[in-house]
Design a protein around this motif. Structure first.
Motif, PDB file in Angstrom:
ATOM      1  N   ILE A  58       0.825  -1.214   0.000  1.00 39.52           N
ATOM      2  CA  ILE A  58       0.000   0.000   0.000  1.00 39.52           C
ATOM      3  C   ILE A  58       0.857   1.261   0.000  1.00 39.52           C
ATOM      4  CG2 ILE A  58      -1.811   1.265   1.191  1.00 39.52           C
ATOM      5  CD1 ILE A  58      -2.704  -1.394  -0.020  1.00 39.52           C
ATOM      6  N   VAL A  59       1.755   1.373   0.973  1.00 32.27           N
ATOM      7  CA  VAL A  59       2.536   2.608   1.111  1.00 32.27           C
ATOM      8  C   VAL A  59       3.401   2.887  -0.123  1.00 32.27           C
ATOM      9  CG1 VAL A  59       4.304   3.785   2.470  1.00 32.27           C
ATOM     10  CG2 VAL A  59       2.497   2.497   3.622  1.00 32.27           C
ATOM     11  N   PRO A  60       4.183   1.922  -0.635  1.00 29.77           N
ATOM     12  CA  PRO A  60       5.029   2.239  -1.796  1.00 29.77           C
ATOM     13  C   PRO A  60       4.238   2.631  -3.046  1.00 29.77           C
ATOM     14  CG  PRO A  60       5.786   0.234  -0.714  1.00 29.77           C
ATOM     15  CD  PRO A  60       4.450   0.563  -0.128  1.00 29.77           C
ATOM     16  N   GLY A  61       2.986   2.201  -3.151  1.00 30.95           N
ATOM     17  CA  GLY A  61       2.182   2.549  -4.317  1.00 30.95           C
ATOM     18  C   GLY A  61       1.406   3.838  -4.168  1.00 30.95           C
ATOM     19  N   THR A  62       1.594   4.529  -3.055  1.00 31.74           N
ATOM     20  CA  THR A  62       0.877   5.777  -2.799  1.00 31.74           C
ATOM     21  C   THR A  62       1.611   6.950  -3.440  1.00 31.74           C
ATOM     22  OG1 THR A  62       0.100   4.874  -0.689  1.00 31.74           O
ATOM     23  CG2 THR A  62      -0.040   7.258  -0.976  1.00 31.74           C
ATOM     24  N   THR A  63       0.862   7.930  -3.910  1.00 26.64           N
ATOM     25  CA  THR A  63       1.469   9.139  -4.485  1.00 26.64           C
ATOM     26  C   THR A  63       2.130   9.949  -3.376  1.00 26.64           C
ATOM     27  OG1 THR A  63      -0.241   9.218  -6.194  1.00 26.64           O
ATOM     28  CG2 THR A  63       1.038  11.229  -5.810  1.00 26.64           C
ATOM     29  N   PRO A  64       3.446  10.212  -3.474  1.00 27.59           N
ATOM     30  CA  PRO A  64       4.130  10.927  -2.389  1.00 27.59           C
ATOM     31  C   PRO A  64       3.848  12.424  -2.413  1.00 27.59           C
ATOM     32  CG  PRO A  64       5.671  10.445  -4.157  1.00 27.59           C
ATOM     33  CD  PRO A  64       4.372   9.788  -4.542  1.00 27.59           C
ATOM     34  N   VAL A  65       4.218  13.073  -1.329  1.00 25.91           N
ATOM     35  CA  VAL A  65       4.129  14.530  -1.238  1.00 25.91           C
ATOM     36  C   VAL A  65       5.130  15.134  -2.224  1.00 25.91           C
ATOM     37  CG1 VAL A  65       4.477  16.510   0.298  1.00 25.91           C
ATOM     38  CG2 VAL A  65       3.422  14.409   1.174  1.00 25.91           C
ATOM     39  N   PRO A  66       4.762  16.174  -2.971  1.00 22.74           N
ATOM     40  CA  PRO A  66       5.711  16.792  -3.910  1.00 22.74           C
ATOM     41  C   PRO A  66       7.011  17.199  -3.218  1.00 22.74           C
ATOM     42  CG  PRO A  66       3.503  17.641  -4.279  1.00 22.74           C
ATOM     43  CD  PRO A  66       3.430  16.805  -3.033  1.00 22.74           C
ATOM     44  N   ASP A  67       8.126  16.868  -3.853  1.00 25.23           N
ATOM     45  CA  ASP A  67       9.474  17.186  -3.354  1.00 25.23           C
ATOM     46  C   ASP A  67       9.818  16.464  -2.059  1.00 25.23           C
ATOM     47  OD1 ASP A  67       9.845  18.993  -5.497  1.00 25.23           O
ATOM     48  OD2 ASP A  67       8.856  20.591  -4.368  1.00 25.23           O
ATOM     49  N   MET A  68       9.012  15.495  -1.660  1.00 23.61           N
ATOM     50  CA  MET A  68       9.309  14.709  -0.457  1.00 23.61           C
ATOM     51  C   MET A  68       9.077  13.228  -0.769  1.00 23.61           C
ATOM     52  SD  MET A  68       7.589  17.051   2.568  1.00 23.61           S
ATOM     53  CE  MET A  68       8.347  16.119   3.905  1.00 23.61           C
ATOM     54  N   PRO A  69       9.983  12.623  -1.522  1.00 24.39           N
ATOM     55  CA  PRO A  69       9.806  11.206  -1.840  1.00 24.39           C
ATOM     56  C   PRO A  69       9.772  10.359  -0.572  1.00 24.39           C
ATOM     57  CG  PRO A  69      12.042  11.941  -2.350  1.00 24.39           C
ATOM     58  CD  PRO A  69      11.250  13.165  -2.039  1.00 24.39           C
ATOM     59  N   GLN A  70       8.950   9.326  -0.591  1.00 22.01           N
ATOM     60  CA  GLN A  70       8.770   8.414   0.539  1.00 22.01           C
ATOM     61  C   GLN A  70       7.973   9.030   1.683  1.00 22.01           C
ATOM     62  OE1 GLN A  70      12.948   7.244   1.267  1.00 22.01           O
ATOM     63  NE2 GLN A  70      12.449   5.276   0.348  1.00 22.01           N
ATOM     64  N   VAL A  71       7.352  10.183   1.454  1.00 19.64           N
ATOM     65  CA  VAL A  71       6.468  10.792   2.450  1.00 19.64           C
ATOM     66  C   VAL A  71       5.077  10.900   1.827  1.00 19.64           C
ATOM     67  CG1 VAL A  71       5.967  12.855   3.823  1.00 19.64           C
ATOM     68  CG2 VAL A  71       8.325  12.070   3.554  1.00 19.64           C
ATOM     69  N   TYR A  72       4.052  10.516   2.596  1.00 15.55           N
ATOM     70  CA  TYR A  72       2.700  10.441   2.053  1.00 15.55           C
ATOM     71  C   TYR A  72       1.714  11.063   3.041  1.00 15.55           C
ATOM     72  CZ  TYR A  72       5.476   6.734  -0.027  1.00 15.55           C
ATOM     73  OH  TYR A  72       6.504   6.026  -0.607  1.00 15.55           O
ATOM     74  N   THR A  73       0.708  11.735   2.525  1.00 16.84           N
ATOM     75  CA  THR A  73      -0.357  12.213   3.397  1.00 16.84           C
ATOM     76  C   THR A  73      -1.298  11.051   3.694  1.00 16.84           C
ATOM     77  OG1 THR A  73      -1.859  12.840   1.593  1.00 16.84           O
ATOM     78  CG2 THR A  73      -0.236  14.484   2.310  1.00 16.84           C
ATOM     79  N   THR A  74      -2.004  11.149   4.812  1.00 17.24           N
ATOM     80  CA  THR A  74      -2.955  10.084   5.125  1.00 17.24           C
ATOM     81  C   THR A  74      -4.120  10.083   4.130  1.00 17.24           C
ATOM     82  OG1 THR A  74      -3.917  11.580   6.787  1.00 17.24           O
ATOM     83  CG2 THR A  74      -2.393   9.886   7.566  1.00 17.24           C
ATOM     84  N   ARG A  75      -4.413  11.226   3.525  1.00 17.24           N
ATOM     85  CA  ARG A  75      -5.447  11.246   2.487  1.00 17.24           C
ATOM     86  C   ARG A  75      -4.997  10.430   1.272  1.00 17.24           C
ATOM     87  NH1 ARG A  75      -9.568  14.731   1.252  1.00 17.24           N
ATOM     88  NH2 ARG A  75      -8.787  16.346   2.668  1.00 17.24           N
ATOM     89  N   ALA A  76      -3.727  10.599   0.887  1.00 11.42           N
ATOM     90  CA  ALA A  76      -3.208   9.833  -0.248  1.00 11.42           C
ATOM     91  C   ALA A  76      -3.182   8.338   0.071  1.00 11.42           C
ATOM     92  CB  ALA A  76      -1.812  10.331  -0.615  1.00 11.42           C
ATOM     93  N   ILE A  77      -2.876   8.003   1.327  1.00 12.65           N
ATOM     94  CA  ILE A  77      -2.915   6.598   1.740  1.00 12.65           C
ATOM     95  C   ILE A  77      -4.331   6.047   1.584  1.00 12.65           C
ATOM     96  CG2 ILE A  77      -2.688   5.046   3.712  1.00 12.65           C
ATOM     97  CD1 ILE A  77       0.007   5.825   2.786  1.00 12.65           C
TER      98      ILE A  77
END
Length: 219
Positions: A58-77
């Motif tokens: 789930i996490v690796p397939g989520t769209t990351p925060v712009p300019d912050m690879p490997q960081v995701y918002t809970t909405r995107a999750i």
């Protein structure tokens, strides 16, 4: 009915709108929900997916925060949950929230709140940059929106978010020296054979040569 992951279901008669009610108030949505619940295709309140699957699929397939690879918002999750293959239907954000909190508890992810507080499985790190300290705290809920960030524990951001800063002016304590070796008992050797035997394992502290008068020798 075709579900998002391609599975086709036939809606049995018990879930269809009765003929005598077809001309009354629309009940199609209610019938569909009864069908999905009856087939166990909805996650229920309190459910969470396996933490291993969450961090690997789930996490690796989520769209990351712009300019912050490997960081995701809970909405995107949450959006990733809705599109991920092989999952049951997600009625609301509670499944996402519970999965994230259980993964946090198991040390799989780090969560950062809008005020800068960052949580891992050991508690909370808070404070401005340069003065961040670990404090006691447990995250019991979190919004599913764009303000809460999540990353894997071993990511660059995960390590940085929970890093503590050294206190200014505080000199670290010197390491404790190892204890001295135990005192060695002193041994006196009276023959060269014994001297050579003990010299292999012990230092020579003093040497006091002595001579005896040969028997029958001159005075």
């Amino acid at each position: 009915m075709v579900l998002p992951w391609g599975t086709v279901y036939s809606v049995e008669e018990q879930y269809q709108v009765p003929e005598d009610k077809m001309l009354q108030k629309a009940e199609g949505e209610a019938c569909l929900r009864r069908f999905l619940e009856g087939k166990g295709l909805f996650y229920e309140a309190g459910d969470a997916i396996d933490q291993g699957r969450f961090v690997k699929d789930i996490v690796p397939g989520t769209t990351p925060v712009p300019d912050m690879p490997q960081v995701y918002t809970t909405r995107a999750i949450h959006e990733r949950f809705l599109a991920a293959p092989g999952l049951r239907l997600i009625p609301d954000g509670s499944v996402v929230r519970r999965t994230a909190l259980k993964s946090l508890e198991k040390g799989r992810v780090v969560v950062r709140l809008p005020d800068g507080r960052s949580y891992d499985d050991r508690g909370c790190v808070e404070g401005p940059e340069g003065r961040r300290r670990r404090v006691t705290g447990e995250l019991t809920t979190l919004p599913v929106d764009d303000s809460v960030y999540l990353t894997l524990t071993d990511s660059t951001y995960g390590v940085e978010w929970v890093k503590e800063d050294a206190e200014p002016g505080k000199v670290p304590k010197p390491p404790v020296p190892p204890p001295p070796p135990p005192a060695t008992a002193r041994i006196t050797a009276s023959t060269w054979e014994k001297v050579l035997e003990h010299a292999a394992q012990r230092p020579l502290i003093s040497l006091e040569p002595s001579a005896t008068r040969p028997t029958g020798g001159e005075r």
